[in-house]
Design a protein around this motif. Structure first.
Motif, short mmCIF file in Angstrom:
data_model
loop_
_atom_site.label_atom_id
_atom_site.label_comp_id
_atom_site.label_asym_id
_atom_site.label_seq_id
_atom_site.Cartn_x
_atom_site.Cartn_y
_atom_site.Cartn_z
N GLU A 113 0.96 -1.25 -0.07
CA GLU A 113 -0.21 0.16 -0.05
C GLU A 113 1.02 1.28 0.09
O GLU A 113 1.84 1.28 0.87
CB GLU A 113 -0.93 0.01 1.34
CG GLU A 113 -2.29 0.61 1.21
CD GLU A 113 -2.97 0.44 2.27
OE1 GLU A 113 -3.72 1.29 2.62
OE2 GLU A 113 -3.28 -0.62 2.95
N ILE A 114 0.68 2.17 -1.13
CA ILE A 114 1.50 3.22 -0.98
C ILE A 114 0.61 4.59 -1.22
O ILE A 114 -0.60 4.55 -1.67
CB ILE A 114 2.44 3.51 -2.32
CG1 ILE A 114 1.80 3.17 -3.61
CG2 ILE A 114 3.58 2.07 -2.03
CD1 ILE A 114 2.75 3.44 -4.93
N ASP A 115 1.20 5.62 -0.83
CA ASP A 115 0.25 7.10 -1.24
C ASP A 115 0.06 7.05 -2.83
O ASP A 115 1.03 7.12 -3.41
CB ASP A 115 1.22 8.20 -0.74
CG ASP A 115 1.48 8.27 0.73
OD1 ASP A 115 0.47 7.76 1.37
OD2 ASP A 115 2.38 8.69 1.35
N ASN A 172 -0.97 8.83 -6.09
CA ASN A 172 -0.78 10.33 -6.74
C ASN A 172 -2.15 10.72 -7.56
O ASN A 172 -2.40 10.29 -8.73
CB ASN A 172 0.59 10.21 -7.45
CG ASN A 172 0.71 11.56 -8.36
OD1 ASN A 172 0.08 12.46 -7.96
ND2 ASN A 172 1.78 11.79 -8.67
N THR A 173 -2.97 11.36 -6.90
CA THR A 173 -4.11 11.79 -7.61
C THR A 173 -4.24 12.22 -8.67
O THR A 173 -5.12 12.49 -9.58
CB THR A 173 -5.24 12.18 -6.46
OG1 THR A 173 -4.60 13.34 -5.66
CG2 THR A 173 -5.68 11.24 -5.55
N LEU A 203 -7.46 4.78 -6.18
CA LEU A 203 -7.62 4.74 -4.75
C LEU A 203 -8.12 3.32 -4.16
O LEU A 203 -8.99 2.81 -4.60
CB LEU A 203 -8.20 5.65 -4.02
CG LEU A 203 -8.15 7.26 -4.19
CD1 LEU A 203 -8.98 8.30 -3.51
CD2 LEU A 203 -6.66 7.40 -4.04
N GLU A 208 -9.21 5.95 1.35
CA GLU A 208 -8.76 7.04 1.78
C GLU A 208 -8.39 7.10 3.17
O GLU A 208 -8.66 6.22 3.96
CB GLU A 208 -9.97 7.77 1.67
CG GLU A 208 -10.66 8.37 0.41
CD GLU A 208 -11.92 9.10 0.27
OE1 GLU A 208 -12.15 10.02 1.28
OE2 GLU A 208 -12.76 9.09 -0.85
N THR A 209 -7.21 8.09 3.45
CA THR A 209 -6.74 8.04 4.69
C THR A 209 -7.21 8.85 5.81
O THR A 209 -6.75 8.97 6.67
CB THR A 209 -5.20 8.23 4.53
OG1 THR A 209 -4.94 9.45 3.89
CG2 THR A 209 -4.39 7.22 3.75
N HIS A 254 -5.98 12.54 1.51
CA HIS A 254 -5.08 11.38 0.69
C HIS A 254 -5.74 10.44 0.74
O HIS A 254 -6.56 9.90 1.33
CB HIS A 254 -3.63 11.92 1.41
CG HIS A 254 -3.00 13.14 1.21
ND1 HIS A 254 -2.78 13.83 0.17
CD2 HIS A 254 -2.93 14.00 2.35
CE1 HIS A 254 -2.19 15.08 0.50
NE2 HIS A 254 -2.30 15.19 1.78
N THR A 267 -4.52 5.95 -0.66
CA THR A 267 -3.66 4.99 -0.66
C THR A 267 -3.99 4.10 -2.14
O THR A 267 -5.12 4.02 -2.40
CB THR A 267 -3.14 4.31 0.18
OG1 THR A 267 -4.22 3.23 0.60
CG2 THR A 267 -2.84 4.90 1.52
N THR A 268 -3.08 3.45 -2.61
CA THR A 268 -3.30 2.77 -3.76
C THR A 268 -2.33 1.21 -3.52
O THR A 268 -1.56 1.25 -2.76
CB THR A 268 -2.80 3.27 -5.26
OG1 THR A 268 -3.57 2.31 -6.41
CG2 THR A 268 -1.50 3.48 -5.38
#
Length: 187
Positions: A50-52, A54-55, A61, A64-65, A69, A71-72
């Motif tokens: 799981e990484i942040d 980049n929208t 996604l 949602e955190t 923001h 994660t994907t």
């Protein structure tokens, strides 16, 4: 290679084909608690990460955190190996796709030289390279004993992965009692 369910295999192979190995969106029919269970188990095994997200790039996604923001999910090198895909191959294909996108986006194609892929450490490919660099080289049987690979896979890696993709000079000679012995110059 571990035994994977159809869903796990589909998720990993589809992610390997996408830019940056993004595993999202999930396959049709996989949602809710079932999706969470599958993804959690695959993350625990190291196949997904799981990484942040980049929208701005439009990455889908996973969750949602809460701070605006999200994660994907990304297929890891271990995930690629779980479905029998060499990470070096995927990175090379991603580089080819990126070059094609850049070339089509830019009317003036640059003539810069492409960087050759480099061998990865702590992989079976690295083990085979080390075996071939030994003073006596290594036979297919000796390599198979170390890696557990079948002979055709070993010869394929030597021919395609080491010689063609990495550009290494691998020599071979037949020796009595050992069969064909492959050697790689240590320099």
């Amino acid at each position: 290679m571990p035994n994977l369910t159809k869903t796990q295999s589909l998720l990993l192979t589809t992610g390997a084909k996408r830019a940056d190995n993004i595993a999202m969106p999930l396959p049709k029919g996989l949602h809710g608690a079932a999706a969470k269970k599958v993804v959690t188990m695959m993350c625990e095994r190291g196949w997904l990460e799981e990484i942040d997200a980049n929208t701005r790039k439009g990455e889908p996604l996973w969750r949602e955190t809460g701070d605006g923001h999200g994660t994907t999910l990304v297929v890891t090198d271990a995930g690629l190996l779980a479905v029998g895909i060499e990470p070096v191959v995927v990175k090379t294909m991603a580089a080819v796709r990126n070059r094609a996108v850049l070339a089509s986006a830019s009317a003036s194609a640059s003539t810069s030289s492409t960087k050759k892929p480099t061998p990865r450490t702590n992989t079976k490919q690295a083990q085979i390279i080390a075996l071939l660099q030994q003073p006596g080289g290594a036979s297919v049987k000796e390599i198979a004993a170390v890696t557990g690979w079948l002979p055709h896979s070993i010869r394929g890696l030597i021919s395609g992965g080491l010689k063609k993709k990495l550009g290494l000079l691998v020599t071979s000679e037949k020796q009595d009692g050992r069969g064909t012995v492959y050697k790689l110059d240590a320099t």
